[in-house]
Motif scaffolding. Structure first.
Motif, PDB file in Angstrom:
ATOM      1  N   UNK A 109      25.916  15.102 -20.460  1.00 19.77           N
ATOM      2  CA  UNK A 109      26.990  14.699 -21.421  1.00 19.77           C
ATOM      3  C   UNK A 109      26.040  13.488 -22.222  1.00 19.77           C
ATOM      4  N   UNK A 110      25.226  12.817 -21.772  1.00 23.22           N
ATOM      5  CA  UNK A 110      24.602  11.895 -22.522  1.00 23.22           C
ATOM      6  C   UNK A 110      23.149  11.767 -21.848  1.00 23.22           C
ATOM      7  N   UNK A 111      22.326  11.531 -22.909  1.00 19.89           N
ATOM      8  CA  UNK A 111      20.934  11.092 -22.437  1.00 19.89           C
ATOM      9  C   UNK A 111      20.530   9.576 -22.927  1.00 19.89           C
TER      10      UNK A 111
ATOM     11  N   UNK B 123      19.382   9.663 -36.315  1.00 17.39           N
ATOM     12  CA  UNK B 123      18.599  10.511 -35.264  1.00 17.39           C
ATOM     13  C   UNK B 123      19.383  10.609 -33.901  1.00 17.39           C
ATOM     14  N   UNK B 124      20.229   9.432 -33.694  1.00 22.51           N
ATOM     15  CA  UNK B 124      20.676   9.634 -32.448  1.00 22.51           C
ATOM     16  C   UNK B 124      22.242   8.859 -32.644  1.00 22.51           C
TER      17      UNK B 124
ATOM     18  N   UNK C  57       9.216  10.288 -26.067  1.00 20.76           N
ATOM     19  CA  UNK C  57       8.937  11.501 -27.061  1.00 20.76           C
ATOM     20  C   UNK C  57      10.432  11.712 -27.721  1.00 20.76           C
ATOM     21  N   UNK C  58      10.462  10.691 -28.785  1.00 18.83           N
ATOM     22  CA  UNK C  58      11.777  10.662 -29.510  1.00 18.83           C
ATOM     23  C   UNK C  58      12.396  11.988 -29.980  1.00 18.83           C
ATOM     24  N   UNK C  59      11.548  12.910 -30.954  1.00 18.59           N
ATOM     25  CA  UNK C  59      11.851  13.967 -31.351  1.00 18.59           C
ATOM     26  C   UNK C  59      12.073  15.211 -29.955  1.00 18.59           C
ATOM     27  N   UNK C  60      11.573  15.147 -29.150  1.00 15.74           N
ATOM     28  CA  UNK C  60      11.648  15.977 -28.020  1.00 15.74           C
ATOM     29  C   UNK C  60      12.855  15.789 -27.392  1.00 15.74           C
ATOM     30  N   UNK C  61      13.084  14.747 -27.036  1.00 16.28           N
ATOM     31  CA  UNK C  61      14.589  14.256 -26.299  1.00 16.28           C
ATOM     32  C   UNK C  61      15.687  14.537 -27.423  1.00 16.28           C
ATOM     33  N   UNK C  62      15.753  14.272 -28.521  1.00 16.68           N
ATOM     34  CA  UNK C  62      16.743  14.322 -29.693  1.00 16.68           C
ATOM     35  C   UNK C  62      17.042  15.823 -29.645  1.00 16.68           C
TER      36      UNK C  62
END
Length: 365
Positions: free
Chosen positions: A148-150, A196-197, A164-169
């Motif tokens: 539900x949440x990262x 982005x978040x 790795x902000x883009x990969x996690x997003x």
């Protein structure tokens, strides 16, 4: 406001002078911004004036909301979102508890192993939630349909590793999970976009150079696109739409992220207004280039001495094993630095210079 960059022909490195001019004149070699930042001269002056004012106008000043409103707007500009999408508060832990309360009772939260306690503890303490931790490098791969949440830090406090902000997003979006980014060790030197978040929190007393007790929460993602606001379980009178009518009984929540405000510490935000103005004047891109160049210089010096820091490419934080016994000696020499998890942690910020790096290396050598 930028300090000059001078080529050092003897060593082949570019010499960097501090940014910020007369705003900083520390008596120490200060390499501890990952713990707390130095207060700019303008912020200290504003605090002194506010204290003097309190002798006649009380501890909420003549205008309790002005500095917090200006600080909210400054942080919003820094993160690339409208001010209506930013709430002010006092601590990351309170904001994490709010995020935890917004989740279904049986939700799974995914986080990196060993992330900062203020981020993860309130999530673990919420009854019914399952907190699953994995190595930072595996975070994107471990997002699954039931997540539900990262929740994760942009930059790890212990050792400076950058997520790795883009990969996690993208992984979170693919599985319908929301994202909760802790920017406490990043905001002020690492370029970020709150849009982005879903949730972006930042304790502002480190790299943003604000007094302790200054914290911001920015809402982006689906929330920024107009999704319904979650409930605000900690709502007090400052969260009301009509502040004049919000002192007694039930309130009508504000139509903006102000519905998630905590009653803020007045003096903290008086200083924050000035500190954030300095960050805005210098520019995060300029600060990023300055900080990372100093960190790279330090890494090169460590390598010459046969020392290997934790791999954290592009980070302003450099953490090195095998040097913890040097902390006391460095402190006696006037170097402010920290030890975290068996690592000597150096943090390079806008008020540091090449001379600071070389002094540290000389003392370690």
């Amino acid at each position: 406001m930028d300090g000059p960059t001078i080529t050092d022909h003897s060593g082949g490195m570019q010499r960097r002078e501090p940014l910020g001019g007369a705003e900083f004149a520390p008596e120490t070699t200060y390499l501890n911004s990952a713990s707390s930042g130095l207060l700019p001269a303008r912020s200290a002056a504003a605090l002194r004036a506010a204290l003097d004012e309190s002798a006649s106008y009380g501890t909420m000043g003549r205008d309790y909301f002005a500095a917090a409103s200006a600080s909210r707007a400054a942080f919003a500009r820094l993160m690339g979102v409208p001010a209506e999408r930013v709430a002010v508060g006092s601590s990351v832990a309170v904001q994490s508890a709010f995020v935890a309360a917004s989740l279904p009772a049986d939700a799974e939260v995914l986080a990196p192993e060993g992330d900062f306690s203020s981020l993860v503890n309130p999530l673990a303490a919420r009854p019914g939630l399952t907190l699953r931790t994995v190595p930072l490098e595996a975070l994107a791969d471990e997002v699954r349909p039931g997540t539900a949440l990262v929740a994760f830090s942009a930059v790890q406090s212990r050792d400076g590793r950058i997520a790795d902000l883009a990969a996690v997003r993208e992984a979170a979006r693919a599985h319908g999970a929301r994202t909760y980014l802790d920017a406490t060790q990043a905001a002020g030197w690492l370029p970020l976009r709150a849009a982005d978040f879903d949730f972006v929190v930042a304790g502002a007393f480190k790299w943003l150079l604000c007094p302790r007790g200054t914290t911001f929460m920015a809402f982006g993602g689906e929330l920024g696109a107009g999704a319904p606001w979650p409930a605000a379980p900690h709502a007090g009178w400052v969260a009301g739409e009509d502040l004049d009518a919000s002192n007694y009984g039930l309130i009508r929540p504000a139509a903006t992220a102000r519905r998630f405000d905590e009653p803020h510490a007045f003096y903290s935000y008086v200083g924050a207004e000035q500190s954030l103005a300095l960050i805005d004047e210098l520019g995060v891109d300029t600060i990023h280039a300055h900080n990372t160049a100093l960190a790279a210089h330090y890494r090169a010096g460590l390598a010459e001495r046969g020392l290997t820091p934790v791999s954290a490419p592009g980070s302003a934080i450099v953490s090195t094993p095998g040097l913890t016994d040097a902390e006391h000696r460095l402190s006696e020499a006037g170097v402010r630095i920290s030890v975290r998890g068996g690592l000597l942690r150096a943090a390079f910020h806008l008020y540091n210079s090449t001379d600071d790096v070389e002094r540290l290396l000389s003392l370690l050598g």
